[in-house]
Design a protein around this motif. Structure first.
Motif, PDB file in Angstrom:
ATOM      1  N   UNK A   1      46.639  42.157  21.330  1.00 41.08           N
ATOM      2  CA  UNK A   1      47.373  41.296  22.261  1.00 41.08           C
ATOM      3  C   UNK A   1      48.867  41.368  21.985  1.00 41.08           C
ATOM      4  N   UNK A   2      49.646  41.371  23.057  1.00 39.52           N
ATOM      5  CA  UNK A   2      51.102  41.407  22.919  1.00 39.52           C
ATOM      6  C   UNK A   2      51.651  40.090  22.374  1.00 39.52           C
TER       7      UNK A   2
ATOM      8  N   UNK B   1      39.588  42.108  22.112  1.00 39.59           N
ATOM      9  CA  UNK B   1      38.915  42.425  23.378  1.00 39.59           C
ATOM     10  C   UNK B   1      39.957  42.636  24.473  1.00 39.59           C
TER      11      UNK B   1
ATOM     12  N   UNK C   1      40.297  41.722  27.332  1.00 37.66           N
ATOM     13  CA  UNK C   1      40.639  40.606  28.221  1.00 37.66           C
ATOM     14  C   UNK C   1      41.965  39.949  27.814  1.00 37.66           C
ATOM     15  N   UNK C   2      42.465  40.247  26.632  1.00 37.91           N
ATOM     16  CA  UNK C   2      43.767  39.689  26.229  1.00 37.91           C
ATOM     17  C   UNK C   2      44.922  40.355  26.972  1.00 37.91           C
ATOM     18  N   UNK C   3      44.705  41.524  27.566  1.00 41.54           N
ATOM     19  CA  UNK C   3      45.819  42.270  28.152  1.00 41.54           C
ATOM     20  C   UNK C   3      46.131  41.784  29.573  1.00 41.54           C
ATOM     21  N   UNK C   4      47.394  41.492  29.855  1.00 43.89           N
ATOM     22  CA  UNK C   4      47.738  40.961  31.180  1.00 43.89           C
ATOM     23  C   UNK C   4      47.263  41.836  32.338  1.00 43.89           C
TER      24      UNK C   4
ATOM     25  N   UNK D   1      43.669  41.257  32.954  1.00 45.43           N
ATOM     26  CA  UNK D   1      43.519  39.950  33.598  1.00 45.43           C
ATOM     27  C   UNK D   1      43.948  39.978  35.062  1.00 45.43           C
TER      28      UNK D   1
END
Lengths: 596, 596
Positions: A325-326, A338, A340-343, A346
């Motif tokens: 994640x950033x 996972x 799903x953390x990446x914008x 999403x």
């Protein structure tokens, strides 16, 4: 992986909270279908779909249908699944109890259809076509035909088809050549070739009831000379037992991009005995009773695939570890976070989610109108509901199938390289969903229906059934601090729709090509305004529920976030639709044909 | 039907007219490639593509590749086609004559690539990967490796691959596990499993040269511990003849949505002998030399499929009779008019056409920069070209593959129900094109590369190589009566791009998730501005040619109409991209993970 659990909470929200003030008032005849009953039906349908239909979805795609000695075989397991489907009473869910159905409202039936489309689109076509054929038969058939055929279709013992397309004519049915010759006993002998007949033949039922468009000997040319006939695969005896074959059978099945477990047949009718449905030469109107039902159903197909695509993508996005994640490590014990953390992941998930929730909200509204046009207490409400259904049918068909196909491809994209591999199960969604943009009238034809027929009809009366509640809502809620910003966005989009409507009305009157050139963009614009209206309304309800200290906080908070995403990210392009519409036809019609 | 004739007139337009003033000045080393030579090469390539590759495209999709006893077999005819391809010298078209290549400029080579991608995308991957492997080897390999391997790759005798992905890591290569153990003779023994390896095994060449990412025993964790190795399938003897198998082979081939005639392999390396390319632990940088080349090539794949999809749709739209023109019968002797008379069909055709011409114009510009970064006479021009290539590589890869996929689906839609049938040949375009949005870094990853690396790099220097010519053009041409309206549209879009750039620079500095949330929309916005610039410039050249009384009137008139269509119908949505970008990350990041 194909992952599914019916979005029952959202289904109940759109059924029981979102459209309670839709102006159609109370409906008669659905008193049994209260909250508990709705809940029980949705839970049962979910169970069947998850446990019986979903496990057959991917294997059915891999195996496909086959034709052997003139008989079509569906994939392994489909016969047992169909039996379970019928035994559960699902074939007759929306059918009048007079014919042995459950008499459930469309609003509920469409939710169940969404589930079958999510979990096995190919399977869903078999009972789906039967349902459409029953609607046409019920509306236009003689009492004799209805009494004989409808009960056997309502319990799923016999299935139905619609036989329109011929090799040289699809959209342009005026050219069709299949003939029907009257016999002394009041029946007809039907002869001709049809293509693209969904469920045209299969091994799920003992008999198949074909609704066939054909020409009588004295028929005028064009669409005014088409009649509708009921042609069974086997000629039934008077007691309902099966007699002889009727010369109506498949000559081949199509090899398609997807939807492989649904048998799409080339059919030949050779002096097949049939009976007229409705009046001579009025067959197209009778068939359109079925077509309109099917068009809404096809829109739901788009939504259904979009929903399972979303759920499958969410599953993968939570499971697949890749990158960090950033905003800081989220899964310190794992080798990566996972995805799903990446914008950007999403963005894709939220897009699919908003498409699904927006489509479900609008389709629930239209489905409620489908019920209200027959069951509203007030005649005025019935008329308004009918106008609204007429207007929105092409929108539901076209927009939701476009969005469903896009969602399927977003799921593939979330899976990355794995999504391109058949074993992932997600590329099937994209191939299956693709047909929904084409059949029952291509999405371009839907748009022409909208601007060419539905808009001008009775001086724009259909449109007023939509414009009125939207403008009223904007007026009432522009100052609401909870949703004021969304209402502002809606107002802007609605303004673009009004301006575009004026443009089409004015230009299209002088030059129908101007309206046709604007059609696809206009349909999208109208559909997005409808979704925006539903999202703003949903956010208002959610804000009130949160304010009142609801116990279902997570649901309502998520609803507001999804609505905000829709207004921030998905609605703004409608302004470009307006610009495209008002730019006129020149840039597409000026190109000489030779220059293409 | 799959219909193709190379768009040589448009290729020559973008090569010889559109970018002559691109500021890179004269290039050295391509003196032989004058207009006559370019014309001859394009004509020859078109012949090969039409006569040899296209007839194998659909049969190759239907037959697919198979693996038998550990050996991959390509579809019938591919071996003969590959032989013809190599005998024509096409394998080495862009390769330095030092290694036996033709030394053609990229600008020309990419046009030939477009043709192979149009006519047989699966086939094109085999020589395409070889080309990419040669680029990495040439840039980073030892003289010994280069002298030995490059000549055999340049003539197509041996092919190449890039082996990056492993089951648990694709985008996140830091997790890769394949190992390389140094040997006393200076070689390495490479062991590990790779997946998704295009052309990983096949029967077209005697040997395959794998470029493999692996870790040395002393490697630091993450991407800073990856090295690049050359691992041949067969260990060659010193004279170039083939020795023993090298433990590097396929264990399975993937079952994919499309691109079925291209063998995508799961590979195992078991103590396979290899040689280091470049420095230890600097393998990712070396591989990125290949990746960047491949990314532009993948963008061209999108364009290639888009072009054949367009031509196939045009053929059908002229052939298929259905309905009558709204402006009066156009085909009075037939039962109906060809569907190209309908505005909504033209909307689809014009969209595809504009995507293709826009993509071709931009890719020719980038390809010229690919040449200029090495061959421009002025050092400043070389530097500027390098900046421009860095900026535009993710845009070419991502945008053109999105547009190519969309074009393929528009072709399916033009065909209607027939498009969904495999025998029509057009649904293959959609399935084949889909992978291009995923491999060589998903399109989302391209967007992150653009906003995360290419924009901030050296205080925005890459961006200036693009902004400067665009703003100069706007300034110079705003008052030009021939294209003033288009320049106005371009100016508005460029303003949206500038505003969005400022937003990302400002917000992204504090919070990288803000930049990531904007990435995909930003890439699209930038790409559309680039296409708009090219279209406005093309229209200006076309207007001047018409003014000067050109003999090729039809071409230039069509160019202006297509440009107008682009500005009227395709560019306006960029304003929505700006709105999405400036709306920030909240609506996608606020959703709790559990709520998905």
């Amino acid at each position: 992986m194909q992952v599914y659990d019916a979005p029952i909470r959202d289904m109940r929200f759109v059924l029981e909270e979102l459209h309670t003030d839709d102006g159609f008032g109370d409906l008669e005849g659905f008193e049994d279908f209260d909250g508990d009953m709705i809940s029980a039906i949705l839970e049962e349908a979910n169970k069947l779909c998850k446990e019986v239909l979903l496990p057959l979805n991917w294997p059915g795609d891999q195996e496909g249908c086959r034709i052997e000695n003139g008989v079509v075989r569906t994939p392994k397991g489909f016969q047992e699944a169909y039996k379970a489907f019928c035994e559960g009473g699902w074939a007759g869910l929306g059918v009048d109890p007079e014919w042995g159905g459950q008499g459930a409202p469309h609003a509920l039936g469409k939710m169940v259809e969404e589930m079958t489309c999510s979990t096995n689109l190919s399977f869903g076509l078999y009972p789906g076509l039967t349902g459409g054929a029953m609607v046409a038969l019920e509306a236009h058939g003689s009492d004799e035909l209805k009494n004989f055929y409808l009960p056997k279709m309502a319990n799923g013992e016999w299935s139905g088809t619609m036989c329109l397309t011929e090799p040289h004519c699809g959209t342009d049915l005026g050219m069709l050549r299949t003939k029907a010759v009257p016999q002394d006993d009041g029946s007809y002998l039907v002869s001709g070739n049809k293509i693209f007949i969904s469920a045209g033949d299969h091994d799920l039922t003992d008999n198949i009831v074909h609704l066939v468009l054909a020409r009588l000997p004295d028929a005028p040319p064009g669409v005014k000379g088409i009649s509708l006939f009921l042609v069974p695969k086997y000629l039934p005896n008077e007691d309902g037992s099966l007699g002889n074959q009727n010369g109506a059978g498949p000559t081949a099945i199509e090899h398609k991009m997807g939807l492989k477990a649904s048998a799409t047949c080339q059919m030949t009718f050779e002096d097949s005995k049939g009976w007229l449905i409705g009046e001579p030469h009025k067959g197209l109107a009778a068939m359109f009773t079925m077509m309109n039902t099917e068009r809404v159903a096809v829109g739901i197909q788009g939504l259904g695939v979009g929903e399972i695509a979303y759920q499958s993508a969410v599953w993968y996005a939570k499971d697949r570890l890749q990158g960090r994640s950033l905003s800081g490590v989220k899964n310190p014990d794992g080798p990566a976070d996972p995805i799903i953390v990446h914008p950007d992941v999403r963005r894709m998930l939220m897009t699919m989610r908003a498409y699904n929730e927006g489509s479900r909200a609008v389709s629930a509204w239209v489905s409620r109108a489908l019920d209200a046009e027959h069951a509203a207490k007030e005649p005025e409400a019935r008329a308004r509901a009918k106008d609204f259904v007429a207007l929105m049918t092409p929108v539901v068909k076209s927009l939701f199938t476009d969005l469903g196909h896009e969602s399927a491809h977003l799921a593939v994209q979330v899976y990355g390289g794995h999504g391109y591999i058949q074993e992932s199960g997600v590329e099937q969604f994209a191939r299956d969903a693709r047909i929904a943009q084409i059949y029952e009238g291509t999405n371009g034809i839907q748009a022409l229906d909208l601007v060419g027929r539905k808009l001008p009809d009775r001086m724009g009366r259909n449109l007023r059934s939509f414009f009125h509640p939207v403008s009223q809502f904007i007026e009432d809620n522009a100052a609401d601090p909870a949703i004021g910003k969304m209402v502002g966005g809606l107002q802007q989009a609605f303004g673009a729709l009004q301006l575009s409507t004026g443009h089409i009305a004015q230009k299209g009157l002088k030059d129908p090509e101007e309206a046709a050139a604007a059609a696809t963009d206009y349909l999208k614009l109208l559909g997005y305004v409808a979704m925006g209206y539903c999202f703003a309304k949903a956010a208002k309800i959610a804000a009130a529920a949160l304010e009142a200290g609801t116990e279902d906080k997570a649901f309502y908070e998520a609803k507001i976030i999804t609505a905000r995403f829709f207004f921030d990210r998905l609605l703004p392009p409608v302004m470009a639709q307006m610009m495209a519409i008002t730019s006129g036809k020149a840039s597409m019609m000026d190109m000489p044909e030779d220059a293409f």
